[in-house]
Design a protein around this motif. Structure first.
Motif, mmCIF file in Angstrom:
data_model
loop_
_atom_site.group_PDB
_atom_site.id
_atom_site.type_symbol
_atom_site.label_atom_id
_atom_site.label_comp_id
_atom_site.label_asym_id
_atom_site.label_seq_id
_atom_site.Cartn_x
_atom_site.Cartn_y
_atom_site.Cartn_z
ATOM 1 N N SER A 172 -14.628 12.208 16.496
ATOM 2 C CA SER A 172 -14.155 11.784 15.174
ATOM 3 C C SER A 172 -15.050 10.691 14.603
ATOM 4 C CB SER A 172 -12.718 11.258 15.276
ATOM 5 O OG SER A 172 -11.852 12.221 15.818
ATOM 6 N N ARG A 173 -15.490 9.782 15.445
ATOM 7 C CA ARG A 173 -16.305 8.666 14.982
ATOM 8 C C ARG A 173 -17.693 9.134 14.559
ATOM 9 N NH1 ARG A 173 -14.540 3.499 16.782
ATOM 10 N NH2 ARG A 173 -16.625 2.824 17.354
ATOM 11 N N VAL A 174 -18.240 10.109 15.268
ATOM 12 C CA VAL A 174 -19.559 10.631 14.899
ATOM 13 C C VAL A 174 -19.506 11.274 13.511
ATOM 14 C CG1 VAL A 174 -21.268 12.412 15.422
ATOM 15 C CG2 VAL A 174 -20.424 10.919 17.242
ATOM 16 N N ALA A 175 -18.452 12.046 13.265
ATOM 17 C CA ALA A 175 -18.300 12.699 11.961
ATOM 18 C C ALA A 175 -18.123 11.657 10.854
ATOM 19 C CB ALA A 175 -17.102 13.652 11.992
ATOM 20 N N HIS A 176 -17.332 10.627 11.141
ATOM 21 C CA HIS A 176 -17.105 9.577 10.153
ATOM 22 C C HIS A 176 -18.382 8.768 9.915
ATOM 23 C CE1 HIS A 176 -15.108 5.593 8.921
ATOM 24 N NE2 HIS A 176 -14.993 6.404 7.903
ATOM 25 N N LYS A 177 -19.138 8.535 10.972
ATOM 26 C CA LYS A 177 -20.388 7.787 10.852
ATOM 27 C C LYS A 177 -21.352 8.497 9.898
ATOM 28 C CE LYS A 177 -24.383 6.180 13.538
ATOM 29 N NZ LYS A 177 -24.984 6.060 14.887
ATOM 30 N N LYS A 178 -21.475 9.796 10.042
ATOM 31 C CA LYS A 178 -22.360 10.562 9.154
ATOM 32 C C LYS A 178 -21.917 10.429 7.701
ATOM 33 C CE LYS A 178 -23.715 14.045 12.598
ATOM 34 N NZ LYS A 178 -23.606 15.477 12.970
ATOM 35 N N ALA A 179 -20.612 10.482 7.481
ATOM 36 C CA ALA A 179 -20.084 10.366 6.120
ATOM 37 C C ALA A 179 -20.353 8.976 5.545
ATOM 38 C CB ALA A 179 -18.584 10.665 6.121
ATOM 39 N N LEU A 180 -20.243 7.944 6.374
ATOM 40 C CA LEU A 180 -20.500 6.574 5.915
ATOM 41 C C LEU A 180 -21.969 6.385 5.549
ATOM 42 C CD1 LEU A 180 -18.360 4.459 8.425
ATOM 43 C CD2 LEU A 180 -17.928 4.778 5.981
ATOM 44 N N VAL A 181 -22.857 6.927 6.347
ATOM 45 C CA VAL A 181 -24.293 6.817 6.058
ATOM 46 C C VAL A 181 -24.605 7.462 4.713
ATOM 47 C CG1 VAL A 181 -26.595 7.529 6.775
ATOM 48 C CG2 VAL A 181 -24.983 6.648 8.477
ATOM 49 N N ILE A 182 -24.050 8.653 4.488
ATOM 50 C CA ILE A 182 -24.270 9.352 3.225
ATOM 51 C C ILE A 182 -23.713 8.534 2.055
ATOM 52 C CG2 ILE A 182 -23.616 11.399 1.879
ATOM 53 C CD1 ILE A 182 -23.644 12.965 4.545
ATOM 54 N N HIS A 183 -22.572 7.882 2.279
ATOM 55 C CA HIS A 183 -21.911 7.119 1.227
ATOM 56 C C HIS A 183 -22.682 5.845 0.863
ATOM 57 C CE1 HIS A 183 -18.544 5.502 -1.107
ATOM 58 N NE2 HIS A 183 -18.684 4.358 -0.445
ATOM 59 N N PHE A 184 -23.127 5.103 1.872
ATOM 60 C CA PHE A 184 -23.732 3.791 1.623
ATOM 61 C C PHE A 184 -25.249 3.829 1.415
ATOM 62 C CE2 PHE A 184 -19.837 2.206 3.858
ATOM 63 C CZ PHE A 184 -19.375 1.387 2.848
ATOM 64 N N GLU A 185 -25.915 4.789 1.975
ATOM 65 C CA GLU A 185 -27.384 4.777 2.007
ATOM 66 C C GLU A 185 -28.039 4.645 0.628
ATOM 67 O OE1 GLU A 185 -30.670 6.848 4.831
ATOM 68 O OE2 GLU A 185 -29.235 8.186 3.846
ATOM 69 N N PRO A 186 -27.577 5.372 -0.402
ATOM 70 C CA PRO A 186 -28.264 5.262 -1.700
ATOM 71 C C PRO A 186 -28.256 3.846 -2.292
ATOM 72 C CG PRO A 186 -26.854 7.199 -1.642
ATOM 73 C CD PRO A 186 -26.512 6.396 -0.438
ATOM 74 N N SER A 187 -27.254 3.043 -1.954
ATOM 75 C CA SER A 187 -27.138 1.700 -2.542
ATOM 76 C C SER A 187 -27.190 0.602 -1.484
ATOM 77 C CB SER A 187 -25.806 1.585 -3.315
ATOM 78 O OG SER A 187 -25.690 2.590 -4.297
ATOM 79 N N ILE A 188 -27.731 0.893 -0.321
ATOM 80 C CA ILE A 188 -27.682 -0.074 0.770
ATOM 81 C C ILE A 188 -28.463 -1.351 0.453
ATOM 82 C CG2 ILE A 188 -29.696 0.781 2.027
ATOM 83 C CD1 ILE A 188 -26.321 -0.467 3.496
ATOM 84 N N ASN A 189 -29.443 -1.255 -0.445
ATOM 85 C CA ASN A 189 -30.224 -2.449 -0.817
ATOM 86 C C ASN A 189 -29.382 -3.488 -1.561
ATOM 87 O OD1 ASN A 189 -32.581 -1.497 0.338
ATOM 88 N ND2 ASN A 189 -33.275 -0.499 -1.544
ATOM 89 N N GLU A 190 -28.217 -3.072 -2.045
ATOM 90 C CA GLU A 190 -27.329 -4.004 -2.738
ATOM 91 C C GLU A 190 -26.478 -4.805 -1.760
ATOM 92 O OE1 GLU A 190 -24.990 -1.701 -5.428
ATOM 93 O OE2 GLU A 190 -26.730 -0.732 -6.382
ATOM 94 N N PHE A 191 -26.556 -4.442 -0.492
ATOM 95 C CA PHE A 191 -25.732 -5.094 0.530
ATOM 96 C C PHE A 191 -26.541 -6.147 1.278
ATOM 97 C CE2 PHE A 191 -23.363 -1.387 -0.500
ATOM 98 C CZ PHE A 191 -22.054 -1.611 -0.126
ATOM 99 N N CYS A 192 -25.853 -6.966 2.044
ATOM 100 C CA CYS A 192 -26.501 -8.029 2.798
ATOM 101 C C CYS A 192 -27.405 -7.449 3.880
ATOM 102 C CB CYS A 192 -25.459 -8.964 3.426
ATOM 103 S SG CYS A 192 -24.498 -8.226 4.755
ATOM 104 N N SER A 193 -28.277 -8.288 4.405
ATOM 105 C CA SER A 193 -29.234 -7.828 5.415
ATOM 106 C C SER A 193 -28.536 -7.306 6.667
ATOM 107 C CB SER A 193 -30.205 -8.951 5.781
ATOM 108 O OG SER A 193 -29.492 -10.081 6.286
ATOM 109 N N ASP A 194 -27.401 -7.909 7.019
ATOM 110 C CA ASP A 194 -26.656 -7.445 8.192
ATOM 111 C C ASP A 194 -26.177 -6.011 7.991
ATOM 112 O OD1 ASP A 194 -26.979 -9.802 9.572
ATOM 113 O OD2 ASP A 194 -25.090 -10.673 8.871
ATOM 114 N N CYS A 195 -25.642 -5.731 6.814
ATOM 115 C CA CYS A 195 -25.153 -4.384 6.537
ATOM 116 C C CYS A 195 -26.295 -3.368 6.512
ATOM 117 C CB CYS A 195 -24.391 -4.355 5.208
ATOM 118 S SG CYS A 195 -22.744 -5.089 5.319
ATOM 119 N N GLN A 196 -27.431 -3.798 6.036
ATOM 120 C CA GLN A 196 -28.588 -2.892 6.029
ATOM 121 C C GLN A 196 -28.987 -2.514 7.443
ATOM 122 O OE1 GLN A 196 -31.780 -4.322 3.433
ATOM 123 N NE2 GLN A 196 -30.281 -5.237 2.045
#
Length: 426
Positions: A172-196
């Motif tokens: 379940s976590r692997v599937a959710h992880k993939k979805a999170l990457v797809i969700h955040f990746e396009p705008s990850i530069n707007e997040f803090c360095s830790d989140c990146q």
């Protein structure tokens, strides 16, 4: 030279220690009822333990640990949390070989994290925690949560809120992880360095970020609940059913993410709803950590536990205006009229103590009137005054401070008389 306690530490003074003692006593009593046995682990461990056990992507490991090299150039760390140490001990001492599983343990002791000190969150703090290792039964999850709630109820807290979630199994976590990457990746530069950094290593940790918590993408992030497989959902349903069977109220929060890498399946937090508590209301948190024992070199041994800050518990008591540790257990104050009778007073005090009766006397050479005031300040239940008359007659007056009533008796009868009064009161 004016030396003060290091920043983020503090002294527990006598007028506060009674509260700590009452809390710790109630904790010990509850653990006995639940059959959790105490374990005491070292205050410092090899740094690798926390890097592997807690997770090298966590704020604890990256920013908050007190790490140093000893004279043998070994890297050691003051423990920032208790679970990794307990699991290390479980593996090292082969507790997995004990006939009765799960092994149910509790600990109370200081932890250390380098963070900005604030009310209820210090750099040295005391945690109480439990670990139940060796069972994957959802009933043990409910028992652990129940014990945590009972601690707060035992000390008189009422404004509590239990929040639970499921972090799912590996699939379940692997599937959710993939979805999170797809969700955040396009705008990850707007997040803090830790989140990146977390995006690839552990994107679930982005949801726990305190810097970017108001970012719009946080509110629309994929929920782990939508990615739980059938087995994980069934497990979570069972945990909820057991909690309901005990009439424990809870709220399911799909956004609840615990800050340590080892959690899976059940995760929970207990919050204070007391007015004025502050922005951070979490009192305790915990969850299941199947796989951690194996990561630290042991056999497959599923586990679950929680930890709570004693300081935050005391803060919650203050916010709810619950008084504890107020009872004064001084039973007898022995007054010596002068230096001639002081040795007899000293002997009487010792005899009372040997009989399990709390007793005290003056050690500052004060006059009788000042000694009586001291007895009153200390809340003594009884006072005995010894002068030359008492020495000659071998008898003394036992005065009850609340009523003023006096009872004459021989010196050797004082302890027996007080013990009889105590037994009648009980």
């Amino acid at each position: 030279m004016n030396i003060q306690a290091p920043r983020g530490t503090y002294d527990v003074l006598p007028d506060q220690s009674a509260k700590w003692q009452e809390v710790e006593q109630k904790i010990n009593n509850l653990c006995r009822l639940y059959q959790y046995k105490e374990i005491r682990t070292p205050i410092f461990e090899h740094t690798e333990l926390f890097q592997r056990g807690v997770g090298d992507t966590t704020d604890i490991v990256q920013k908050e640990m007190y790490t140093f090299q000893d004279r043998g150039e070994r890297s050691l760390t003051l423990r920032p949390e208790g679970t990794a140490s307990v699991v290390r001990s479980y593996v090292e001492n082969k507790l997995f070989g004990m006939p009765d599983q799960p092994v149910k343990l509790f600990y109370t002791g200081p932890m250390f994290r380098y963070e900005r000190p604030q009310a209820g969150r210090m750099r040295q703090f005391v945690q109480f925690g439990v670990e139940a290792i060796g069972s994957k039964d959802p009933a043990i999850d409910a028992e652990v949560i129940s014990l945590a709630m009972e601690v707060y109820r035992a000390v008189g807290l009422k404004q509590l809120r239990l929040v639970i979630n499921s972090l799912g199994d590996t699939e379940s976590r692997v599937a959710h992880k993939k979805a999170l990457v797809i969700h955040f990746e396009p705008s990850i530069n707007e997040f803090c360095s830790d989140c990146q950094t977390r995006l690839e290593k552990n994107p679930l940790r982005i949801l726990d970020c305190k810097v970017d918590r108001q970012h719009p993408l946080m509110a629309t992030a994929p929920s782990l609940a939508d990615y739980l497989n059938e087995e994980s959902q069934a497990y979570f349903d069972e945990v909820q059913a057991y909690l309901s069977s005990m009439d424990i109220e809870f709220v399911v929060d799909p956004n609840l993410v615990r800050g340590l890498d080892y959690y899976n399946h059940t995760a929970f937090e207990i919050m204070s709803d007391a007015e004025g508590f502050g922005a951070i209301t979490t009192l305790a948190g915990g969850g299941r950590y199947n796989g951690l024992v194996e990561d630290l070199g042991g056999p497959e041994s599923p586990g679950i536990g929680f930890a709570m800050s004693i300081e935050r518990l005391l803060l919650a008591l203050e916010m709810e205006k619950v008084e504890i540790g107020q009872s004064n257990n001084l039973e007898v104050y022995v007054v010596a009229m002068d230096e001639t009778t002081k040795k007899k007073a000293f002997a009487v005090v010792r005899d009372l103590r040997l009989n399990g009766i709390s007793a005290d006397m003056d050690f500052a050479g004060r006059k009788v009137k000042a000694q009586m005031k001291s007895a009153d300040r200390k809340g003594a239940a009884f006072v005995v005054v010894i002068g030359e008359t008492e020495l000659e007659s071998g008898k003394v007056a036992l005065k009850e401070m609340a009523t003023g009533e006096q009872q004459e008796m021989a010196f050797e009868e004082i302890a027996a008389s007080l013990l009889k009064k105590k037994s009648l009161e009980e």
